[in-house]
Design a protein around this motif. Structure first.
Motif, PDB file in Angstrom:
ATOM      1  N   THR A  31       0.836  -1.195   0.000  1.00 54.00           N
ATOM      2  CA  THR A  31       0.000   0.000   0.000  1.00 54.00           C
ATOM      3  C   THR A  31       0.871   1.245   0.000  1.00 54.00           C
ATOM      4  N   THR A  33       0.499   5.409   0.525  1.00 50.24           N
ATOM      5  CA  THR A  33      -0.373   6.507   0.931  1.00 50.24           C
ATOM      6  C   THR A  33       0.201   7.773   0.331  1.00 50.24           C
ATOM      7  N   ASP A  35      -0.674  11.800  -0.566  1.00 49.38           N
ATOM      8  CA  ASP A  35      -1.550  12.939  -0.275  1.00 49.38           C
ATOM      9  C   ASP A  35      -2.750  12.517   0.576  1.00 49.38           C
ATOM     10  N   GLY A  36      -2.489  11.622   1.543  1.00 53.20           N
ATOM     11  CA  GLY A  36      -3.522  11.175   2.468  1.00 53.20           C
ATOM     12  C   GLY A  36      -4.461  10.110   1.918  1.00 53.20           C
ATOM     13  N   GLN A  37      -4.237   9.668   0.693  1.00 49.02           N
ATOM     14  CA  GLN A  37      -5.108   8.680   0.058  1.00 49.02           C
ATOM     15  C   GLN A  37      -4.387   7.340  -0.101  1.00 49.02           C
ATOM     16  N   TYR A  39      -3.384   3.860  -1.902  1.00 52.04           N
ATOM     17  CA  TYR A  39      -3.273   3.271  -3.231  1.00 52.04           C
ATOM     18  C   TYR A  39      -2.763   1.845  -3.057  1.00 52.04           C
ATOM     19  N   ASN A  69      -5.891   3.944  -6.578  1.00 55.17           N
ATOM     20  CA  ASN A  69      -6.772   4.305  -5.481  1.00 55.17           C
ATOM     21  C   ASN A  69      -8.152   3.760  -5.838  1.00 55.17           C
ATOM     22  N   GLU A  71     -11.052   4.108  -4.475  1.00 58.95           N
ATOM     23  CA  GLU A  71     -12.177   5.041  -4.351  1.00 58.95           C
ATOM     24  C   GLU A  71     -12.243   6.016  -5.524  1.00 58.95           C
ATOM     25  N   THR A  72     -11.098   6.592  -5.892  1.00 57.04           N
ATOM     26  CA  THR A  72     -11.087   7.620  -6.940  1.00 57.04           C
ATOM     27  C   THR A  72     -10.710   7.084  -8.317  1.00 57.04           C
TER      28      THR A  72
END
Length: 182
Positions: A31, A33, A35-37, A39, A69, A71-72
Motif C-alpha cells: 500500500t 499513501t 496525499d492522504g489517500q 493506493y 486508489n 475510491e477515486t
C-alpha cells in the motif's frame, strides 16, 4: 523549482495474510499513501533502458510499481532505477522465473515477492510530477514518484532480461508543461 517532501508511506503485509497478484507473480500486499489517500499495488514491471533520465543520461533499467486508489480510480507509479553493480538477490528471485529467450507469455505458480525489498534504502529523495502512463493508452492520469537512489543489478541480470524481453522502454518524453518537483 520544486519543494522537498518525504516519500509517501509505503507498507507491506505477508502474502500468507493477504495475497495480491502482480501480473504472473504473487506479491506481498503493498500500500502507498499519497496525499492522504491509500493506493494498492496493481502490478510491477521492468524497462530496459530506463524511461526516465537524469541530466540526459539513462540507467540500464527501471522498475515501475503501479498503484490504484480504489475510491477515486487515480493511479500512482513509484519508479526507481537499476544501475549496474552487484547481483541483486531480490531481483534474482524474479529473474529465476524469466525464460531464457523471448516467447509466449507464461504463468509462474507460487512465486512470492516482497515488493518493499526491491526499493532502495533511501526513499526520501525523489522527483515527483503529474504525467502519463508509460504504456498505451499513455493517458495523462498518473502521479509519478521517481526515486533518486538506484538499486544495483548485475550486468548478467540486465543481459538475461534483455535476452528474454528485449529493450522495452518508451522513448524519453519532453517535460512539456509538467512541473517537476525535486
Amino acid at each position: 523549482r520544486g519543494t522537498r517532501t518525504r516519500l509517501p508511506t509505503v507498507s507491506s503485509q505477508n502474502p500468507q495474510q493477504r495475497p495480491h497478484h502482480s501480473g504472473e507473480l504473487r506479491a506481498w500486499k503493498h500500500t502507498l499513501t499519497l496525499d492522504g489517500q491509500p493506493y494498492e499495488l496493481l502490478q510491477f514491471h521492468f524497462h530496459d533502458p530506463s524511461e526516465h533520465t537524469v541530466e540526459g543520461s539513462a540507467y540500464p533499467m527501471e522498475v515501475h510499481l503501479v498503484y490504484k486508489n480504489e475510491e477515486t480510480g487515480g493511479l500512482a507509479v513509484v519508479g526507481f532505477f537499476l544501475d549496474e553493480g552487484a547481483e541483486n538477490e531480490v531481483l534474482q528471485t524474479i529473474w529465476d522465473e524469466i525464460p531464457a529467450e523471448a516467447g509466449p507469455e507464461i504463468v509462474v505458480e507460487n512465486a512470492e515477492i516482497d515488493v518493499a525489498a526491491l526499493l532502495p534504502e533511501n526513499t526520501e529523495d525523489y522527483y515527483r510530477y503529474f504525467g502519463s502512463l508509460a504504456t498505451p493508452p499513455c493517458s495523462e492520469v498518473v502521479n509519478w514518484i521517481v526515486l533518486k537512489e538506484p538499486v544495483p543489478v548485475s550486468p548478467g541480470q540486465v543481459e538475461s532480461f534483455v535476452a528474454a524481453v528485449g529493450e522495452n522502454a518508451r522513448p524519453v518524453q519532453t517535460v512539456g508543461r509538467r512541473f517537476l518537483l525535486d
